[in-house]
Design a protein around this motif. Structure first.
Motif, PDB file in Angstrom:
ATOM      1  N   ALA A 121       0.578  -1.214   0.181  1.00  0.00           N
ATOM      2  CA  ALA A 121      -0.227   0.438   0.239  1.00  0.00           C
ATOM      3  C   ALA A 121       1.338   0.910  -0.086  1.00  0.00           C
ATOM      4  O   ALA A 121       0.395   1.929  -0.653  1.00  0.00           O
ATOM      5  N   GLN A 122       2.033   0.994   0.969  1.00  0.00           N
ATOM      6  CA  GLN A 122       2.853   2.878   0.968  1.00  0.00           C
ATOM      7  C   GLN A 122       3.415   2.252  -0.320  1.00  0.00           C
ATOM      8  O   GLN A 122       3.680   3.775  -0.866  1.00  0.00           O
ATOM      9  N   ALA A 123       4.036   1.748  -1.304  1.00  0.00           N
ATOM     10  CA  ALA A 123       4.729   2.041  -1.788  1.00  0.00           C
ATOM     11  C   ALA A 123       3.467   2.250  -2.814  1.00  0.00           C
ATOM     12  O   ALA A 123       4.095   3.201  -4.201  1.00  0.00           O
ATOM     13  N   ALA A 124       2.393   1.703  -3.387  1.00  0.00           N
ATOM     14  CA  ALA A 124       1.457   1.898  -4.121  1.00  0.00           C
ATOM     15  C   ALA A 124       0.865   3.207  -3.710  1.00  0.00           C
ATOM     16  O   ALA A 124       0.961   4.456  -5.318  1.00  0.00           O
ATOM     17  N   ARG A 125       1.145   3.878  -2.895  1.00  0.00           N
ATOM     18  CA  ARG A 125       0.558   4.953  -2.556  1.00  0.00           C
ATOM     19  C   ARG A 125       2.093   6.686  -3.008  1.00  0.00           C
ATOM     20  O   ARG A 125       1.478   7.216  -4.115  1.00  0.00           O
ATOM     21  N   TYR A 126       2.944   6.106  -2.681  1.00  0.00           N
ATOM     22  CA  TYR A 126       3.489   7.169  -2.793  1.00  0.00           C
ATOM     23  C   TYR A 126       5.248   6.568  -4.247  1.00  0.00           C
ATOM     24  O   TYR A 126       5.450   7.909  -4.812  1.00  0.00           O
ATOM     25  N   ALA A 127       4.556   5.360  -5.242  1.00  0.00           N
ATOM     26  CA  ALA A 127       6.181   5.778  -5.970  1.00  0.00           C
ATOM     27  C   ALA A 127       4.921   5.447  -7.856  1.00  0.00           C
ATOM     28  O   ALA A 127       5.586   5.950  -8.541  1.00  0.00           O
ATOM     29  N   ARG A 128       3.661   4.955  -7.111  1.00  0.00           N
ATOM     30  CA  ARG A 128       2.815   4.743  -8.365  1.00  0.00           C
ATOM     31  C   ARG A 128       3.215   6.203  -9.726  1.00  0.00           C
ATOM     32  O   ARG A 128       2.697   8.130  -8.450  1.00  0.00           O
ATOM     33  N   THR A 164      15.148   2.023  -2.503  1.00  0.00           N
ATOM     34  CA  THR A 164      15.472   2.372  -3.875  1.00  0.00           C
ATOM     35  C   THR A 164      15.155   3.890  -3.254  1.00  0.00           C
ATOM     36  O   THR A 164      14.673   4.459  -2.040  1.00  0.00           O
ATOM     37  N   ALA A 165      14.429   4.765  -5.207  1.00  0.00           N
ATOM     38  CA  ALA A 165      13.673   6.184  -4.709  1.00  0.00           C
ATOM     39  C   ALA A 165      12.809   6.219  -5.554  1.00  0.00           C
ATOM     40  O   ALA A 165      13.643   6.106  -6.184  1.00  0.00           O
ATOM     41  N   VAL A 166      11.877   6.962  -5.529  1.00  0.00           N
ATOM     42  CA  VAL A 166      11.161   7.434  -6.636  1.00  0.00           C
ATOM     43  C   VAL A 166      10.732   9.439  -5.908  1.00  0.00           C
ATOM     44  O   VAL A 166      10.659   9.438  -4.724  1.00  0.00           O
ATOM     45  N   SER A 181       5.509  17.320  -7.937  1.00  0.00           N
ATOM     46  CA  SER A 181       5.618  18.398  -6.539  1.00  0.00           C
ATOM     47  C   SER A 181       7.332  17.880  -6.247  1.00  0.00           C
ATOM     48  O   SER A 181       7.391  18.785  -5.505  1.00  0.00           O
ATOM     49  N   GLY A 182       8.273  17.155  -6.323  1.00  0.00           N
ATOM     50  CA  GLY A 182       9.139  17.376  -6.387  1.00  0.00           C
ATOM     51  C   GLY A 182       9.683  16.370  -5.342  1.00  0.00           C
ATOM     52  O   GLY A 182      10.988  16.350  -5.098  1.00  0.00           O
ATOM     53  N   ALA A 183       8.327  15.833  -4.439  1.00  0.00           N
ATOM     54  CA  ALA A 183       8.896  15.233  -3.877  1.00  0.00           C
ATOM     55  C   ALA A 183      10.210  14.063  -3.840  1.00  0.00           C
ATOM     56  O   ALA A 183       9.524  13.404  -5.081  1.00  0.00           O
ATOM     57  N   VAL A 184      10.765  13.528  -2.849  1.00  0.00           N
ATOM     58  CA  VAL A 184      11.498  12.235  -2.727  1.00  0.00           C
ATOM     59  C   VAL A 184      10.713  11.313  -1.840  1.00  0.00           C
ATOM     60  O   VAL A 184      10.693  11.052  -0.534  1.00  0.00           O
ATOM     61  N   THR A 185      10.273  10.363  -2.264  1.00  0.00           N
ATOM     62  CA  THR A 185      10.090   8.874  -0.569  1.00  0.00           C
ATOM     63  C   THR A 185      11.215   8.135  -1.249  1.00  0.00           C
ATOM     64  O   THR A 185      11.466   7.346  -2.170  1.00  0.00           O
TER      65      THR A 185
END
Length: 509
Positions: free
Chosen positions: A384-391, A419-421, A426-430
């Motif tokens: 859920a976290q990867a889908a929310r912040y990487a898609r 890894t990082a996306v 927005s320029g946000a990085v996760t």
């Protein structure tokens, strides 16, 4: 032996982008196996069910999970599947014996119900239909395609309209069979036999609609004796006709070797890179400029050894929707699961489709009880976290230095796997990161170049003092991500500490 703990370091640069993340990377899989469909997503009479029998509580969790593409109806089930059984008035549909899972299929949930299920999930949910090339072939594939996708005015499309669906289903993504290299598969074939049949089917489907996207069967797993030779033979026949080749992989802890289990992503990365090399070799031989994508349309943690022991001890006698493959996942499993997600993201330049197998009850992130509640397994949260912040984001190339340790199966592996996306709008990085060390925290420093971020929005971790902790019917929220204090971003350097045996999400804005 673990080397002395030291700081892991990464460098991220906005100029070094691996690829954009396809929404299809967060797909899943619904097979007529066990309780995935019946008492999973479909249970008429349940307090949360709608008028069609879909469980509203499960739909809510699927939306929260962030699932996009949903592969259907199998899996091993598809190699004996008769699509005609699954359409028309439910009361007239036949009951069939399914040899793949030695169960009885009542066909109460079929093609129309699958499409309606996707529509209830939301516009992000896309069908991925698997064709039976085990016991059937070109004719049946074309008939299903016409029934599903032609607007009206032909016998089969008019049959769909008469069944209540005026609008065509618009299925774009099709699997040309399933695991036909496997001797367990109904209609098992050699690579040459399958390659020829897949090419004939693909060519005929493209005559109907040249814009379809088609997936050829790769090896069932990289341990198959025909691995790589199978892909090379199949692609020699189908290279110009298909868009993807499939990969399947499942991982489990064996013989108490937890360090190797925690390093499973090393195997997944090697698998991906081997298939890429084979695809590109075939393309070079054919002098083709086309680049074949990868469809990792079955992946998960699955304790197959336990299932095999149970199947040998108690073979099924054709029950309907038996409790099969209902693994209950621990913190350790969730950390490995998160690392597999990282491996997929790190190869987003070639992996265009990925399907978590499966969605509900069967080796799944969501569990249900008939007539009762639905709840999240530990593995629900990394997905859920990867889908929310990487898609839809851009995967950044990760240059990392990390302390390492020895594993029995994969040799020396880094304790940090990450890894990082970057969100291009927005320029946000996760940052998504796993600490594979079972006992020690891992300090992490990330140097940021050309990334306009100045604040740590959140650092969450999925970890627990008890690595065997699980979510259950009695305690459905025993394991959830928790906030991690003390993570800072100063002068372009992120500083954090990753808890032992943990999945981490660090969001920067």
């Amino acid at each position: 032996m673990t080397r002395a703990v030291s700081t892991a370091r990464m460098t991220l640069d906005s100029a070094f982008v691996v690829a954009e993340v396809s929404p299809r990377l967060f797909g899943s899989f619904v097979e007529h196996l066990g309780r995935c469909v019946y008492t999973g997503i479909h249970e008429p009479g349940h307090p949360a069910a709608d008028e069609t029998g879909l469980r509203g509580d499960v739909l809510g969790l699927i939306r929260e999970l962030g699932v996009t593409t949903v592969r259907y109806p199998g899996g091993n089930f598809v190699s004996g599947y008769r699509w005609e059984d699954s359409v028309g008035p439910v009361e007239r549909r036949p009951r069939r014996l399914d040899p793949a899972w030695r169960s009885t299929e009542p066909n109460r949930f079929g093609l129309a119900e699958y499409v309606a299920f996707l529509r209830r999930i939301g516009p992000q949910a896309e069908p991925m239909m698997a064709l039976n090339l085990g016991t059937r072939g070109v004719t049946e594939a074309l008939e299903l395609l016409e029934y599903a996708n032609h607007p009206a005015g032909s016998e089969l499309s008019d049959r769909r309209v008469a069944h209540g669906d005026k609008a065509p289903y618009g299925i774009r993504l099709w699997c040309l069979g399933n695991e036909l290299d496997g001797p367990w598969q109904t209609g098992h074939k050699t690579a040459a036999e399958y390659g020829r049949l897949a090419a004939e089917t693909a060519r005929a489907m493209r005559q109907f609609d040249p814009e379809l996207e088609l997936v050829a069967c790769g090896s069932s797993n990289r341990g198959m004796p025909t691995f790589a030779a199978w892909e090379a033979t199949v692609l020699a026949e189908t290279y110009d006709l298909v868009d993807y080749v499939s990969l399947h992989a499942y991982y489990e802890e064996l013989d108490g070797d937890r360090d190797s289990f925690l390093a499973s992503a090393a195997d997944m990365e090697s698998f991906i890179e081997s298939v890429v090399a084979t695809c590109d070799h075939v393309g070079a031989r054919l002098k083709s400029a086309k680049r074949i994508g990868l469809s990792f349309d079955e992946w998960n943690v699955w304790y197959q050894s336990k299932w095999r022991e149970q199947a040998e001890a108690d073979p099924l006698d054709w029950p309907e929707a038996p409790r099969l493959l209902e693994d209950n996942y621990s913190v350790v499993d969730a950390v490995v699961f998160g690392s597999l997600l990282i491996a997929l993201l790190r190869h987003a330049d070639r992996v265009g489709v990925a399907c978590l197998a499966q969605l509900v009850n069967v080796i799944a992130p969501i569990m249900t009880e008939p007539g009762g509640p639905a709840w999240r397994q530990t593995t629900f949260h990394p997905f859920a976290q990867a889908a929310r912040y990487a898609r839809g984001g851009q995967v950044l190339h990760v240059a990392a230095e990390s302390p390492t340790h020895e594993t029995g199966k994969y040799g020396e592996v880094p304790l940090l796997y990450a890894t990082a996306v970057r969100d291009p709008e927005s320029g946000a990085v996760t940052v998504f990161a796993v600490n594979r060390d079972q006992r020690r925290p891992l300090p992490l420093e990330v140097v940021l170049h050309g990334l306009a971020v100045s604040e740590v929005v959140e650092h969450s971790a999925l970890a627990d003092a008890d690595p065997e902790a699980r979510n259950t019917l009695a305690d459905p929220d025993r394991v959830v991500p928790h906030p991690v204090p003390g993570t800072t971003l100063r002068d372009g350097t992120l500083s954090a500490v990753l808890e032992p045996l943990s999945w981490n999400v660090i969001r920067l804005s």
